[in-house]
Design a protein around this motif. Structure first.
Motif, PDB file in Angstrom:
ATOM      1  N   ALA A  53       0.849  -1.192   0.000  1.00 54.08           N
ATOM      2  CA  ALA A  53       0.000   0.000   0.000  1.00 54.08           C
ATOM      3  C   ALA A  53       0.884   1.241   0.000  1.00 54.08           C
ATOM      4  CB  ALA A  53      -0.906   0.012   1.209  1.00 54.08           C
ATOM      5  N   LEU A  54       0.546   2.170  -0.866  1.00 50.62           N
ATOM      6  CA  LEU A  54       1.284   3.432  -0.906  1.00 50.62           C
ATOM      7  C   LEU A  54       0.689   4.401   0.095  1.00 50.62           C
ATOM      8  CD1 LEU A  54       1.526   3.875  -4.774  1.00 50.62           C
ATOM      9  CD2 LEU A  54       3.303   3.064  -3.226  1.00 50.62           C
ATOM     10  N   LYS A  55       1.541   5.149   0.794  1.00 48.63           N
ATOM     11  CA  LYS A  55       1.055   6.150   1.735  1.00 48.63           C
ATOM     12  C   LYS A  55       0.526   7.339   0.951  1.00 48.63           C
ATOM     13  CE  LYS A  55       3.986   5.216   5.691  1.00 48.63           C
ATOM     14  NZ  LYS A  55       4.941   5.795   6.639  1.00 48.63           N
ATOM     15  N   GLN A  56      -0.617   7.850   1.370  1.00 48.55           N
ATOM     16  CA  GLN A  56      -1.167   9.019   0.730  1.00 48.55           C
ATOM     17  C   GLN A  56      -0.489  10.265   1.274  1.00 48.55           C
ATOM     18  OE1 GLN A  56      -5.364   8.906   1.410  1.00 48.55           O
ATOM     19  NE2 GLN A  56      -5.727   7.538  -0.323  1.00 48.55           N
ATOM     20  N   ALA A  57      -0.286  11.236   0.387  1.00 51.32           N
ATOM     21  CA  ALA A  57       0.332  12.499   0.812  1.00 51.32           C
ATOM     22  C   ALA A  57      -0.642  13.263   1.689  1.00 51.32           C
ATOM     23  CB  ALA A  57       0.697  13.332  -0.410  1.00 51.32           C
TER      24      ALA A  57
END
Length: 58
Positions: A53-57
């Motif tokens: 999962a990519l971290k959201q900015a």
């Protein structure tokens, strides 16, 4: 072997849904399925991609 309702080589009446279900799940999740049959032994290797999962900015 990986098709629906394939009749197995067992003595009792049995519909080989197990390998078909495995094949469908592997396909659904974009995995790879490899199998070998040697000396009356079936070996199945299943590989799934790793999902990170990519971290959201913020």
């Amino acid at each position: 072997m990986f098709t629906s309702f394939h009749v197995t080589e067992k003595k009792e009446r049995h519909e080989g849904l197990g390998t078909w279900i495995i094949s469908e799940l592997v396909s659904h999740y974009h995995g790879r399925l490899e199998y070998t049959y040697h000396d009356l032994t079936l070996s199945i290797k299943i590989k799934f991609p790793i999902v990170v999962a990519l971290k959201q900015a913020t």
